[in-house]
Motif scaffolding. Structure first.
Motif, PDB file in Angstrom:
ATOM      1  N   UNK A   3      28.722 -15.958 -66.732  1.00  0.00           N
ATOM      2  CA  UNK A   3      30.017 -16.047 -66.993  1.00  0.00           C
ATOM      3  C   UNK A   3      30.280 -16.077 -68.457  1.00  0.00           C
ATOM      4  N   UNK A   4      29.623 -16.934 -69.202  1.00  0.00           N
ATOM      5  CA  UNK A   4      29.876 -17.097 -70.700  1.00  0.00           C
ATOM      6  C   UNK A   4      29.602 -15.386 -71.436  1.00  0.00           C
ATOM      7  N   UNK A   5      28.473 -14.682 -70.721  1.00  0.00           N
ATOM      8  CA  UNK A   5      27.901 -13.488 -71.346  1.00  0.00           C
ATOM      9  C   UNK A   5      29.287 -12.432 -71.046  1.00  0.00           C
ATOM     10  N   UNK A   6      29.914 -12.531 -69.915  1.00  0.00           N
ATOM     11  CA  UNK A   6      30.912 -11.715 -69.541  1.00  0.00           C
ATOM     12  C   UNK A   6      32.206 -11.882 -70.392  1.00  0.00           C
ATOM     13  N   UNK A   7      32.442 -13.269 -70.628  1.00  0.00           N
ATOM     14  CA  UNK A   7      33.607 -13.546 -71.331  1.00  0.00           C
ATOM     15  C   UNK A   7      33.180 -12.987 -72.925  1.00  0.00           C
ATOM     16  N   UNK A   8      32.115 -13.409 -73.501  1.00  0.00           N
ATOM     17  CA  UNK A   8      31.868 -13.033 -74.845  1.00  0.00           C
ATOM     18  C   UNK A   8      31.740 -11.754 -74.973  1.00  0.00           C
ATOM     19  N   UNK A   9      30.937 -10.772 -74.261  1.00  0.00           N
ATOM     20  CA  UNK A   9      30.716  -9.589 -74.538  1.00  0.00           C
ATOM     21  C   UNK A   9      31.632  -8.501 -73.610  1.00  0.00           C
ATOM     22  N   UNK A  10      32.219  -8.668 -72.586  1.00  0.00           N
ATOM     23  CA  UNK A  10      32.964  -7.993 -71.796  1.00  0.00           C
ATOM     24  C   UNK A  10      34.725  -8.229 -72.204  1.00  0.00           C
ATOM     25  N   UNK A  11      34.957  -9.303 -72.789  1.00  0.00           N
ATOM     26  CA  UNK A  11      36.372  -9.690 -72.656  1.00  0.00           C
ATOM     27  C   UNK A  11      37.055 -10.149 -71.780  1.00  0.00           C
ATOM     28  N   UNK A  12      36.341 -10.418 -70.543  1.00  0.00           N
ATOM     29  CA  UNK A  12      36.849 -11.205 -69.584  1.00  0.00           C
ATOM     30  C   UNK A  12      37.456 -12.454 -69.850  1.00  0.00           C
ATOM     31  N   UNK A  13      38.404 -12.988 -69.391  1.00  0.00           N
ATOM     32  CA  UNK A  13      38.714 -14.373 -69.215  1.00  0.00           C
ATOM     33  C   UNK A  13      37.922 -15.399 -68.549  1.00  0.00           C
ATOM     34  N   UNK A  14      37.761 -16.416 -69.038  1.00  0.00           N
ATOM     35  CA  UNK A  14      36.837 -17.243 -68.856  1.00  0.00           C
ATOM     36  C   UNK A  14      36.953 -17.695 -67.028  1.00  0.00           C
ATOM     37  N   UNK A  15      38.092 -17.626 -66.696  1.00  0.00           N
ATOM     38  CA  UNK A  15      38.459 -17.874 -65.211  1.00  0.00           C
ATOM     39  C   UNK A  15      37.698 -16.608 -64.571  1.00  0.00           C
ATOM     40  N   UNK A  16      38.197 -15.478 -65.052  1.00  0.00           N
ATOM     41  CA  UNK A  16      37.761 -14.185 -64.222  1.00  0.00           C
ATOM     42  C   UNK A  16      36.054 -14.255 -64.379  1.00  0.00           C
ATOM     43  N   UNK A  21      15.137  -6.752 -66.892  1.00  0.00           N
ATOM     44  CA  UNK A  21      16.311  -7.126 -67.333  1.00  0.00           C
ATOM     45  C   UNK A  21      17.383  -6.528 -66.218  1.00  0.00           C
ATOM     46  N   UNK A  22      18.456  -7.218 -65.919  1.00  0.00           N
ATOM     47  CA  UNK A  22      19.565  -6.983 -64.998  1.00  0.00           C
ATOM     48  C   UNK A  22      20.945  -6.927 -65.711  1.00  0.00           C
ATOM     49  N   UNK A  23      21.795  -5.964 -65.427  1.00  0.00           N
ATOM     50  CA  UNK A  23      22.875  -5.737 -66.003  1.00  0.00           C
ATOM     51  C   UNK A  23      24.075  -6.012 -65.316  1.00  0.00           C
ATOM     52  N   UNK A  33      33.492   9.845 -64.872  1.00  0.00           N
ATOM     53  CA  UNK A  33      34.109   8.854 -63.610  1.00  0.00           C
ATOM     54  C   UNK A  33      34.835   7.854 -64.032  1.00  0.00           C
ATOM     55  N   UNK A  34      34.786   7.317 -65.372  1.00  0.00           N
ATOM     56  CA  UNK A  34      35.485   6.031 -65.941  1.00  0.00           C
ATOM     57  C   UNK A  34      36.071   6.393 -67.537  1.00  0.00           C
ATOM     58  N   UNK A  35      36.839   5.359 -67.682  1.00  0.00           N
ATOM     59  CA  UNK A  35      37.186   5.468 -68.965  1.00  0.00           C
ATOM     60  C   UNK A  35      36.399   4.398 -69.968  1.00  0.00           C
ATOM     61  N   UNK A  36      36.147   3.379 -69.606  1.00  0.00           N
ATOM     62  CA  UNK A  36      35.391   2.470 -70.323  1.00  0.00           C
ATOM     63  C   UNK A  36      34.417   1.882 -69.397  1.00  0.00           C
ATOM     64  N   UNK A  37      33.177   1.495 -70.037  1.00  0.00           N
ATOM     65  CA  UNK A  37      32.036   0.805 -69.605  1.00  0.00           C
ATOM     66  C   UNK A  37      31.413  -0.257 -70.636  1.00  0.00           C
ATOM     67  N   UNK A  38      31.361  -1.547 -70.144  1.00  0.00           N
ATOM     68  CA  UNK A  38      30.797  -2.548 -71.169  1.00  0.00           C
ATOM     69  C   UNK A  38      29.561  -3.141 -70.286  1.00  0.00           C
ATOM     70  N   UNK A  39      28.444  -2.787 -70.792  1.00  0.00           N
ATOM     71  CA  UNK A  39      27.027  -3.441 -70.030  1.00  0.00           C
ATOM     72  C   UNK A  39      26.881  -4.703 -70.590  1.00  0.00           C
ATOM     73  N   UNK A  40      26.445  -5.558 -69.806  1.00  0.00           N
ATOM     74  CA  UNK A  40      25.967  -6.912 -70.212  1.00  0.00           C
ATOM     75  C   UNK A  40      24.831  -7.182 -69.638  1.00  0.00           C
ATOM     76  N   UNK A  41      23.762  -7.491 -70.762  1.00  0.00           N
ATOM     77  CA  UNK A  41      22.529  -7.830 -70.042  1.00  0.00           C
ATOM     78  C   UNK A  41      22.360  -9.170 -69.622  1.00  0.00           C
ATOM     79  N   UNK A  42      22.561  -9.593 -68.342  1.00  0.00           N
ATOM     80  CA  UNK A  42      22.829 -10.789 -67.766  1.00  0.00           C
ATOM     81  C   UNK A  42      21.362 -11.809 -67.909  1.00  0.00           C
ATOM     82  N   UNK A  43      20.424 -11.128 -67.629  1.00  0.00           N
ATOM     83  CA  UNK A  43      19.083 -11.509 -67.649  1.00  0.00           C
ATOM     84  C   UNK A  43      18.874 -12.046 -69.200  1.00  0.00           C
ATOM     85  N   UNK A  44      19.021 -11.387 -70.348  1.00  0.00           N
ATOM     86  CA  UNK A  44      19.045 -11.738 -71.468  1.00  0.00           C
ATOM     87  C   UNK A  44      19.692 -13.002 -72.020  1.00  0.00           C
TER      88      UNK A  44
END
Length: 290
Positions: free
Chosen positions: A67-80, A142-144, A244-255
């Motif tokens: 969750x913290x990595x998705x918030x920090x690196x992908x810009x998701x809200x903490x709740x999302x 590693x998983x993303x 197929x998409x406009x943007x993609x942010x890859x988050x290495x959640x294993x790391x």
């Protein structure tokens, strides 16, 4: 190989009881971020005259790092971000298999906490050695989580079983320590050498972020070709179709989970892009006149 860490911090990690300050240090974030994530992912308890404790079982520890990595690196809200992590149990369990690695017994992985304690944790990838301070990806394990157009969440992971790879490394390491057999040592070194080579991956679309939270795909773990009906294809070379998409942010959640655990164990973590601090220049000595 056993984990080289302070025993008290190692026991605290597996007990899953942390103060808010401990988690803030482990995630390298503010205490307010920890409080928000803890309210969404964990249970807290107040102690008379002491700091508030956050209870994080094994899966919840990984979920907090994700969750913290998705918030920090992908810009998701903490709740999302917390909603995605909390509803992605299979992702967290997959990461946990090598993050907290316990050798199998009779070919069966450890399931209960009692089994884990009885078998003892090992570090076959040498991820928790004092010298392994840099946050480096390990493609073989590693998983993303990819955030597509800010909404769709795609899980990417190695095609080959990373848990089986951990078992093989652990077996060969033990065998090499007992007896010097050139063939086993060669196999062991070959596996180690391939850890950072590009790995074939599989990917699944696991859900979509909507106004009312993260919506899981009901059949996300049984559909063999989830992208074909959603307009996203996955090529043999593991790249998405470019248009197929406009943007993609890859988050290495294993790391992210590894870094959290290293800090929780009192081990150093540094970015490979960080440069060592410049040494102060000493004033030049004046040469004596002849």
């Amino acid at each position: 190989m056993s984990i080289a860490a302070d025993r008290a911090q190692f026991d605290d990690w597996h007990a899953g009881m942390f103060t808010e300050n401990q988690l803030a240090c482990a995630l390298a974030c503010d205490v307010e971020v920890v409080r928000t994530l803890a309210a969404l992912l964990a249970s807290t308890s107040d102690r008379d005259g002491g700091p508030r404790l956050v209870a994080l079982p094994a899966r919840a520890r990984v979920a907090m790092a994700v969750a913290h990595a998705l918030h920090r690196e992908a810009g998701l809200s903490l709740e999302s971000a917390a909603d995605v992590a909390a509803k992605s149990a299979k992702v967290c369990d997959s990461i946990l298999a090598t993050l907290d690695f316990f050798p199998p017994s009779d070919g069966r992985p450890a399931v209960t906490e009692a089994e884990r304690v009885a078998r003892g944790e090992r570090d076959p990838f040498v991820l928790f050695a004092p010298h392994a301070v840099e946050e480096l990806p390990v493609p073989a394990i590693d998983e993303y989580l990819d955030v597509i157009d800010g909404r769709r969440i795609v899980w990417r992971r190695p095609q080959k079983s990373h848990y089986q790879l951990a078992c093989d490394l652990n077996r060969l390491s033990d065998a090499s320590a007992r007896e010097e057999i050139p063939a086993l040592q060669e196999e062991f070194l070959s596996l180690l050498g391939g850890l950072r080579e590009p790995a074939e991956q599989v990917a699944e679309w696991i859900g979509t972020l909507a106004d009312d939270g993260f919506r899981l795909r009901p059949d996300r773990f049984t559909d063999a070709t989830p992208f074909l009906r959603q307009g996203i294809e996955f090529r043999a070379d593991t790249s998405y179709v470019a248009d197929a998409y406009r943007t993609r942010t890859s988050v290495n959640v294993s790391l992210a989970a590894r870094s959290m655990k290293r800090r929780a164990l009192g081990l150093a973590v540094s970015s490979p892009l960080e440069r060592p601090a410049a040494q102060p220049q000493l004033p030049e000595r004046r040469k004596p006149r002849p």
